[in-house]
Design a protein around this motif. Sequence first.
Motif, PDB file in Angstrom:
ATOM      1  N   TYR A   8      -1.067 -12.424  -3.402  1.00 37.59           N
ATOM      2  CA  TYR A   8       0.346 -12.736  -3.157  1.00 37.59           C
ATOM      3  C   TYR A   8       0.540 -14.140  -2.591  1.00 37.59           C
ATOM      4  O   TYR A   8       1.640 -14.503  -2.204  1.00 37.59           O
ATOM      5  N   TYR A  15       7.901 -12.683  -3.855  1.00 35.57           N
ATOM      6  CA  TYR A  15       8.233 -11.313  -3.483  1.00 35.57           C
ATOM      7  C   TYR A  15       9.627 -11.189  -2.865  1.00 35.57           C
ATOM      8  O   TYR A  15      10.274 -10.136  -2.971  1.00 35.57           O
ATOM      9  N   TRP A  19      13.207  -8.701  -4.852  1.00 42.46           N
ATOM     10  CA  TRP A  19      14.162  -7.690  -4.409  1.00 42.46           C
ATOM     11  C   TRP A  19      15.587  -7.940  -4.885  1.00 42.46           C
ATOM     12  O   TRP A  19      16.448  -7.089  -4.695  1.00 42.46           O
ATOM     13  N   VAL A  48       0.939  -2.298   7.218  1.00 45.75           N
ATOM     14  CA  VAL A  48      -0.220  -2.901   6.532  1.00 45.75           C
ATOM     15  C   VAL A  48       0.181  -3.295   5.108  1.00 45.75           C
ATOM     16  O   VAL A  48       0.768  -2.496   4.375  1.00 45.75           O
ATOM     17  N   LEU A  55      10.052  -4.291   5.849  1.00 45.48           N
ATOM     18  CA  LEU A  55      10.276  -3.012   6.522  1.00 45.48           C
ATOM     19  C   LEU A  55       9.998  -3.054   8.024  1.00 45.48           C
ATOM     20  O   LEU A  55      10.174  -2.059   8.724  1.00 45.48           O
ATOM     21  N   ILE A 112       3.274   0.556   2.438  1.00 47.01           N
ATOM     22  CA  ILE A 112       4.260   0.838   1.388  1.00 47.01           C
ATOM     23  C   ILE A 112       4.082  -0.165   0.252  1.00 47.01           C
ATOM     24  O   ILE A 112       4.005  -1.383   0.496  1.00 47.01           O
TER      25      ILE A 112
HETATM   26  C1  LIG Z   1       4.403  -5.140  -3.504  1.00 49.25           C
HETATM   27  S1  LIG Z   1       4.016  -5.985  -2.009  1.00 49.25           S
HETATM   28  C2  LIG Z   1       4.674  -4.863  -0.767  1.00 49.25           C
HETATM   29  C3  LIG Z   1       5.017  -5.530   0.529  1.00 49.25           C
HETATM   30  C4  LIG Z   1       5.650  -4.601   1.563  1.00 49.25           C
HETATM   31  N1  LIG Z   1       4.785  -3.502   1.894  1.00 49.25           N
HETATM   32  C5  LIG Z   1       6.968  -4.087   1.077  1.00 49.25           C
HETATM   33  O1  LIG Z   1       7.036  -2.922   0.661  1.00 49.25           O
HETATM   34  O2  LIG Z   1       7.938  -4.851   1.116  1.00 49.25           O
HETATM   35  C6  LIG Z   1       2.294  -5.688  -1.870  1.00 49.25           C
HETATM   36  C7  LIG Z   1       1.702  -6.302  -0.633  1.00 49.25           C
HETATM   37  O3  LIG Z   1       0.411  -5.758  -0.454  1.00 49.25           O
HETATM   38  C8  LIG Z   1      -0.445  -6.810  -0.035  1.00 49.25           C
HETATM   39  N2  LIG Z   1      -1.808  -6.395  -0.388  1.00 49.25           N
HETATM   40  C9  LIG Z   1      -2.430  -6.437  -1.589  1.00 49.25           C
HETATM   41  N3  LIG Z   1      -3.676  -5.971  -1.498  1.00 49.25           N
HETATM   42  C10 LIG Z   1      -3.846  -5.601  -0.206  1.00 49.25           C
HETATM   43  C11 LIG Z   1      -4.919  -5.040   0.544  1.00 49.25           C
HETATM   44  N4  LIG Z   1      -6.079  -4.767  -0.037  1.00 49.25           N
HETATM   45  N5  LIG Z   1      -4.741  -4.826   1.852  1.00 49.25           N
HETATM   46  C12 LIG Z   1      -3.554  -5.089   2.439  1.00 49.25           C
HETATM   47  N6  LIG Z   1      -2.504  -5.604   1.792  1.00 49.25           N
HETATM   48  C13 LIG Z   1      -2.645  -5.864   0.493  1.00 49.25           C
HETATM   49  C14 LIG Z   1       0.054  -8.016  -0.771  1.00 49.25           C
HETATM   50  O4  LIG Z   1      -0.398  -9.232  -0.183  1.00 49.25           O
HETATM   51  C15 LIG Z   1       1.557  -7.813  -0.713  1.00 49.25           C
HETATM   52  O5  LIG Z   1       2.126  -8.395   0.403  1.00 49.25           O
END
Ligand SMILES: C[S@@+](CC[C@H](N)C(=O)[O-])C[C@H]1O[C@@H](n2cnc3c(N)ncnc32)[C@H](O)[C@@H]1O
Length: 250
Positions: A8, A15, A19, A48, A55, A112
């Motif tokens: 990301y 991102y 939205w 996380v 959120l 999430i």
């Molecule tokens: C679709 S976004 C969702 C962001 C937030 N949780 C939301 O719902 O608004 C996916 C997020 O997961 C993070 N991500 C991807 N792989 C990950 C991992 N292995 N551990 C933690 N975060 C991760 C990305 O950097 C990104 O910020």
Amino acid sequence: MSKRADFYDAPAHDYLRYWDGRDYENAAEQAAIRRLLHGRRFGHAADVGGGYGRLCVLLQEFADRVTLAEPSSRQLEIAENFLAGHPRIERRQMQADALAFEDGSLDLLTMIRVMHHIPEPSTEFAEIARVLRPGGTAVIEVANLAHARNRVRYLLKGQRIPHLPVDIRSPENRHDEEIAFVNHNPHTVIEQLARCGLRTEGMLSVSNLRSTTLKKVLSHRVHVAAEVACQRVLARTFFGPSAFLLLRKD
Ligand SMILES: C[S@@+](CC[C@H](N)C(=O)[O-])C[C@H]1O[C@@H](n2cnc3c(N)ncnc32)[C@H](O)[C@@H]1O
């Protein structure tokens, strides 16, 4: 730790703009979290893979202290602006398979829209179990392979819903340098979580009414009210594309 989860950082993952036009999905997810956590109060919560902190503000309603735990530097930079009015929300760089929290130090953990980037989540689930205190709570969203439309699709092909995650990337994106994108069988995920001592004690079916047509014909308020009315009723059938699990660390 496995490879760095910094996809990301790429400009293609705008991102914040993602939205735009997704007020229904955002409201559906926020309503689900509020319902699952209703009446509870926590000390330290961490979101996380929290991205730019979409959120985290909501989590402040339930927790005294909130940490945005996110691997992408770019998302953390965006968070600086997005969370400017919330100086008490900490921002820390980490990924789910190497959480920089002490054993048993978190009361609540949310994750999430991250599972779809983690095809094999056993290390991550073990980490979540490690950092939660006994009796602690997690809310994990699962990109649901077994949703109603998929069940019909598989049925028409004469196949069962696979137990293992299914890669949903387009053929040109199916290579190691591209971020993983999978849907999970929620039954498999619930078993994987249980093996790590994370017991499912509640769930909701979310984004049940996601449809461009419904967005056009219904007012936002009516659309979200209808969604909220469905979330618990449809939970057991895993109807929607997203399953929100409420977990307790044994
Ligand atoms: C679709 S976004 C969702 C962001 C937030 N949780 C939301 O719902 O608004 C996916 C997020 O997961 C993070 N991500 C991807 N792989 C990950 C991992 N292995 N551990 C933690 N975060 C991760 C990305 O950097 C990104 O910020």
